[in-house]
Design a protein around this motif. Structure first.
Motif, PDB file in Angstrom:
ATOM      1  N   THR A 177      -5.273   5.012 -13.229  1.00 61.16           N
ATOM      2  CA  THR A 177      -5.034   3.585 -12.978  1.00 61.16           C
ATOM      3  C   THR A 177      -4.545   3.365 -11.561  1.00 61.16           C
ATOM      4  OG1 THR A 177      -4.472   3.248 -15.313  1.00 61.16           O
ATOM      5  CG2 THR A 177      -3.751   1.558 -13.761  1.00 61.16           C
ATOM      6  N   ASP A 178      -3.623   4.205 -11.103  1.00 59.81           N
ATOM      7  CA  ASP A 178      -3.106   4.063  -9.734  1.00 59.81           C
ATOM      8  C   ASP A 178      -4.213   4.256  -8.703  1.00 59.81           C
ATOM      9  OD1 ASP A 178      -0.621   3.603 -10.745  1.00 59.81           O
ATOM     10  OD2 ASP A 178       0.153   5.622 -10.400  1.00 59.81           O
ATOM     11  N   GLN A 179      -5.133   5.171  -8.986  1.00 57.20           N
ATOM     12  CA  GLN A 179      -6.250   5.368  -8.060  1.00 57.20           C
ATOM     13  C   GLN A 179      -7.119   4.117  -7.960  1.00 57.20           C
ATOM     14  OE1 GLN A 179      -8.075   9.042  -9.601  1.00 57.20           O
ATOM     15  NE2 GLN A 179      -7.680   9.975  -7.603  1.00 57.20           N
ATOM     16  N   VAL A 180      -7.380   3.485  -9.102  1.00 55.56           N
ATOM     17  CA  VAL A 180      -8.184   2.261  -9.112  1.00 55.56           C
ATOM     18  C   VAL A 180      -7.470   1.160  -8.322  1.00 55.56           C
ATOM     19  CG1 VAL A 180      -9.122   0.420 -10.569  1.00 55.56           C
ATOM     20  CG2 VAL A 180      -9.328   2.819 -11.273  1.00 55.56           C
ATOM     21  N   ILE A 225      13.177  15.285 -22.981  1.00 59.56           N
ATOM     22  CA  ILE A 225      13.787  14.495 -21.904  1.00 59.56           C
ATOM     23  C   ILE A 225      13.071  14.706 -20.580  1.00 59.56           C
ATOM     24  CG2 ILE A 225      15.891  14.239 -20.514  1.00 59.56           C
ATOM     25  CD1 ILE A 225      17.516  14.776 -22.992  1.00 59.56           C
ATOM     26  N   GLU A 226      12.793  15.964 -20.257  1.00 61.14           N
ATOM     27  CA  GLU A 226      12.238  16.259 -18.933  1.00 61.14           C
ATOM     28  C   GLU A 226      10.726  16.448 -18.929  1.00 61.14           C
ATOM     29  OE1 GLU A 226      12.691  21.129 -18.790  1.00 61.14           O
ATOM     30  OE2 GLU A 226      14.163  19.883 -17.772  1.00 61.14           O
ATOM     31  N   GLY A 227      10.147  16.659 -20.088  1.00 65.22           N
ATOM     32  CA  GLY A 227       8.711  16.914 -20.144  1.00 65.22           C
ATOM     33  C   GLY A 227       7.894  15.644 -20.000  1.00 65.22           C
ATOM     34  N   ALA A 228       6.777  15.758 -19.333  1.00 62.75           N
ATOM     35  CA  ALA A 228       5.885  14.615 -19.117  1.00 62.75           C
ATOM     36  C   ALA A 228       4.817  14.562 -20.203  1.00 62.75           C
ATOM     37  CB  ALA A 228       5.216  14.729 -17.747  1.00 62.75           C
ATOM     38  N   ASP A 229       4.486  13.338 -20.609  1.00 69.88           N
ATOM     39  CA  ASP A 229       3.368  13.112 -21.518  1.00 69.88           C
ATOM     40  C   ASP A 229       2.099  13.182 -20.678  1.00 69.88           C
ATOM     41  OD1 ASP A 229       1.388  12.174 -23.202  1.00 69.88           O
ATOM     42  OD2 ASP A 229       2.660  10.650 -24.128  1.00 69.88           O
ATOM     43  N   MET A 230       1.434  14.331 -20.715  1.00 69.63           N
ATOM     44  CA  MET A 230       0.338  14.575 -19.786  1.00 69.63           C
ATOM     45  C   MET A 230      -0.809  13.588 -19.965  1.00 69.63           C
ATOM     46  SD  MET A 230       1.686  16.845 -18.033  1.00 69.63           S
ATOM     47  CE  MET A 230       0.311  17.219 -16.942  1.00 69.63           C
ATOM     48  N   ALA A 231      -1.094  13.205 -21.192  1.00 68.23           N
ATOM     49  CA  ALA A 231      -2.167  12.230 -21.400  1.00 68.23           C
ATOM     50  C   ALA A 231      -1.816  10.901 -20.745  1.00 68.23           C
ATOM     51  CB  ALA A 231      -2.406  12.038 -22.893  1.00 68.23           C
ATOM     52  N   GLN A 232      -0.554  10.500 -20.900  1.00 65.32           N
ATOM     53  CA  GLN A 232      -0.121   9.238 -20.296  1.00 65.32           C
ATOM     54  C   GLN A 232      -0.093   9.342 -18.783  1.00 65.32           C
ATOM     55  OE1 GLN A 232       3.661   7.923 -21.745  1.00 65.32           O
ATOM     56  NE2 GLN A 232       3.795   6.180 -20.358  1.00 65.32           N
ATOM     57  N   VAL A 233       0.357  10.477 -18.273  1.00 64.11           N
ATOM     58  CA  VAL A 233       0.427  10.657 -16.826  1.00 64.11           C
ATOM     59  C   VAL A 233      -0.971  10.644 -16.214  1.00 64.11           C
ATOM     60  CG1 VAL A 233       1.053  12.285 -15.000  1.00 64.11           C
ATOM     61  CG2 VAL A 233       2.618  11.896 -16.908  1.00 64.11           C
ATOM     62  N   MET A 234      -1.926  11.306 -16.860  1.00 59.92           N
ATOM     63  CA  MET A 234      -3.295  11.320 -16.337  1.00 59.92           C
ATOM     64  C   MET A 234      -3.899   9.910 -16.360  1.00 59.92           C
ATOM     65  SD  MET A 234      -4.707  14.876 -18.067  1.00 59.92           S
ATOM     66  CE  MET A 234      -6.321  14.697 -17.320  1.00 59.92           C
ATOM     67  N   LEU A 236       0.832  -1.210   0.000  1.00 64.57           N
ATOM     68  CA  LEU A 236       0.000   0.000   0.000  1.00 64.57           C
ATOM     69  C   LEU A 236       0.862   1.254   0.000  1.00 64.57           C
ATOM     70  CD1 LEU A 236      -3.056   0.721   0.093  1.00 64.57           C
ATOM     71  CD2 LEU A 236      -2.781   1.013   2.566  1.00 64.57           C
ATOM     72  N   GLU A 237       1.969   1.196   0.740  1.00 64.29           N
ATOM     73  CA  GLU A 237       2.879   2.343   0.786  1.00 64.29           C
ATOM     74  C   GLU A 237       3.529   2.573  -0.577  1.00 64.29           C
ATOM     75  OE1 GLU A 237       4.930   5.594   2.157  1.00 64.29           O
ATOM     76  OE2 GLU A 237       3.276   4.486   3.090  1.00 64.29           O
ATOM     77  N   ASN A 238       3.876   1.459  -1.259  1.00 66.94           N
ATOM     78  CA  ASN A 238       4.479   1.593  -2.596  1.00 66.94           C
ATOM     79  C   ASN A 238       3.494   2.218  -3.581  1.00 66.94           C
ATOM     80  OD1 ASN A 238       6.903   0.500  -1.814  1.00 66.94           O
ATOM     81  ND2 ASN A 238       6.389  -1.585  -2.458  1.00 66.94           N
ATOM     82  N   ILE A 239       2.231   1.775  -3.515  1.00 66.82           N
ATOM     83  CA  ILE A 239       1.209   2.332  -4.402  1.00 66.82           C
ATOM     84  C   ILE A 239       1.012   3.818  -4.116  1.00 66.82           C
ATOM     85  CG2 ILE A 239      -1.225   2.246  -5.039  1.00 66.82           C
ATOM     86  CD1 ILE A 239      -1.166  -0.744  -4.424  1.00 66.82           C
ATOM     87  N   ASN A 240       1.002   4.179  -2.844  1.00 65.45           N
ATOM     88  CA  ASN A 240       0.805   5.572  -2.450  1.00 65.45           C
ATOM     89  C   ASN A 240       1.976   6.447  -2.925  1.00 65.45           C
ATOM     90  OD1 ASN A 240      -0.712   7.622  -1.048  1.00 65.45           O
ATOM     91  ND2 ASN A 240       0.864   7.576   0.535  1.00 65.45           N
ATOM     92  N   THR A 241       3.200   5.912  -2.821  1.00 63.53           N
ATOM     93  CA  THR A 241       4.387   6.645  -3.295  1.00 63.53           C
ATOM     94  C   THR A 241       4.327   6.867  -4.804  1.00 63.53           C
ATOM     95  OG1 THR A 241       5.744   5.733  -1.501  1.00 63.53           O
ATOM     96  CG2 THR A 241       6.901   6.625  -3.424  1.00 63.53           C
ATOM     97  N   ALA A 242       3.919   5.815  -5.525  1.00 58.71           N
ATOM     98  CA  ALA A 242       3.802   5.926  -6.975  1.00 58.71           C
ATOM     99  C   ALA A 242       2.769   6.984  -7.352  1.00 58.71           C
ATOM    100  CB  ALA A 242       3.430   4.582  -7.575  1.00 58.71           C
ATOM    101  N   MET A 243       1.656   7.027  -6.626  1.00 56.47           N
ATOM    102  CA  MET A 243       0.626   8.032  -6.896  1.00 56.47           C
ATOM    103  C   MET A 243       1.149   9.442  -6.629  1.00 56.47           C
ATOM    104  SD  MET A 243      -2.916   6.352  -5.480  1.00 56.47           S
ATOM    105  CE  MET A 243      -3.774   7.856  -5.854  1.00 56.47           C
ATOM    106  N   GLN A 244       1.957   9.568  -5.579  1.00 56.01           N
ATOM    107  CA  GLN A 244       2.515  10.888  -5.278  1.00 56.01           C
ATOM    108  C   GLN A 244       3.458  11.354  -6.403  1.00 56.01           C
ATOM    109  OE1 GLN A 244       4.336  10.514  -1.439  1.00 56.01           O
ATOM    110  NE2 GLN A 244       2.398  10.663  -0.323  1.00 56.01           N
ATOM    111  N   ASN A 245       4.266  10.419  -6.927  1.00 49.85           N
ATOM    112  CA  ASN A 245       5.170  10.769  -8.032  1.00 49.85           C
ATOM    113  C   ASN A 245       4.395  11.212  -9.264  1.00 49.85           C
ATOM    114  OD1 ASN A 245       7.427  10.150  -6.490  1.00 49.85           O
ATOM    115  ND2 ASN A 245       7.556   8.036  -7.230  1.00 49.85           N
TER     116      ASN A 245
END
Length: 322
Positions: free
Chosen positions: A296-299, A282-291, A16-25
């Protein structure tokens, strides 16, 4: 090995802690728009990103130098064009004085006075400034190019001979002793520099084809007009044409350097854009993929809580967020 209830609870809390950390990232990526927020996110990518940032910083410095140099060169070109116009007017008046039949001494004196004013205009342009810096001073841009000029009895500016002026003085761009007056070269890239100045020495004291320089020619014109030396005026006209051609050539050479500087500016600007796009990749996030990942992480997080309700004590599950 026997799986105890305590082991199940411990493993559940760890997951659960790992999932929560991933969601925070992922949430941080959503808020910053970047996938590289900390060095540990991707050390290799962070290193590349820092190299690109350093290179872009150098390009920005070069572009700033080029912009400053172009401003100076454009101002110099405008001043030189004004100088060419003044010299052409001197040429026209001199030609008129020579071609007028039965020219009286009073008539020549009138032309002498007109040309004297035009000559003064040439020297005024030579002292033109940008801010507090003299356009034609070269590296000695804090010294007026005509500082070491004196006025002869007939009103013609003349050069003080070397050694005749103050001894403890800064660089004199009109001093024949300075055979190679310092120009200003702007560095616009790796071991690439472009001359951005035209000195008063280049214009007034450099003799085309070994003939009289512009300074001497202007002095001779005034002297011959006032003395009525029409034979001398013919040679003065020839000399003036040679001097005028030299000034025009100096201005043309300056224009060529402006073109080169502008081309370098365009190339660096395009390169800066390419680096910016690469850095963003390199540093920019793919916002569609991130959302999508965040959803998915919330589910997964909610499913984990539901599963935990079956293996943990009800008293513990009741305190966990849903």
């Amino acid at each position: 090995m026997r799986i105890t209830t305590a082991m199940e609870q411990q493993q559940f809390l760890y997951n659960l802690e790992n999932i929560n950390t991933a969601m925070q990232n992922v949430q941080e990526q959503l808020s910053t728009g970047k996938v590289l927020n900390l060095p540990q996110d991707d050390p290799v990518a962070v290193s590349k990103d820092m190299d690109l940032a350093s290179e872009m910083s150098q390009i920005s410095a070069n572009l700033s130098t080029i912009s400053s140099g172009l401003s100076w060169m454009n101002a110099t070109q405008s001043a030189m064009q004004g100088m060419v116009t003044q010299l052409q007017q001197i040429q026209s008046n001199l030609l008129a004085a020579m071609n007028t039949s039965n020219q009286s001494s009073a008539g020549l004196q009138g032309y002498a006075e007109t040309i004297a004013q035009l000559i003064q205009g040439v020297y005024q342009i030579a002292d033109q400034t940008v801010g507090s810096r003299y356009l034609f001073g070269g590296q000695a841009d804090n010294v007026a190019p005509t500082t070491y000029l004196k006025t002869s009895p007939n009103g013609t500016p003349q050069v003080i001979p070397p050694g005749a002026g103050p001894q403890s003085t800064p660089y004199n761009p009109f001093d024949d002793a300075n055979a190679s007056p310092p120009n200003v070269n702007e560095i616009i890239g790796n071991q690439v520099s472009i001359r951005v100045t035209v000195t008063a020495y280049d214009i007034f004291l450099t003799s085309p084809g070994g003939g009289p320089n512009l300074q001497d020619t202007l002095n001779d014109i005034q002297t011959d007009l006032q003395s009525g030396n029409t034979a001398g005026l013919k040679q003065d006209l020839t000399n003036l044409q040679a001097n005028l051609n030299q000034v025009v050539n100096l201005n043309a050479a300056l224009g060529a350097r402006i073109q080169r500087m502008t081309a370098a500016q365009n190339q660096l600007t395009q390169y800066q854009t390419n680096l910016s796009n690469l850095k963003g990749g390199i540093e920019g996030a793919d916002m569609a993929q991130v959302m999508t990942q965040f959803s998915t992480d919330q589910v997964i997080y909610e499913a984990a809580l539901q599963m935990g309700a079956q293996i943990l004590l009800p008293t513990l599950v009741s305190y966990l967020p849903s």
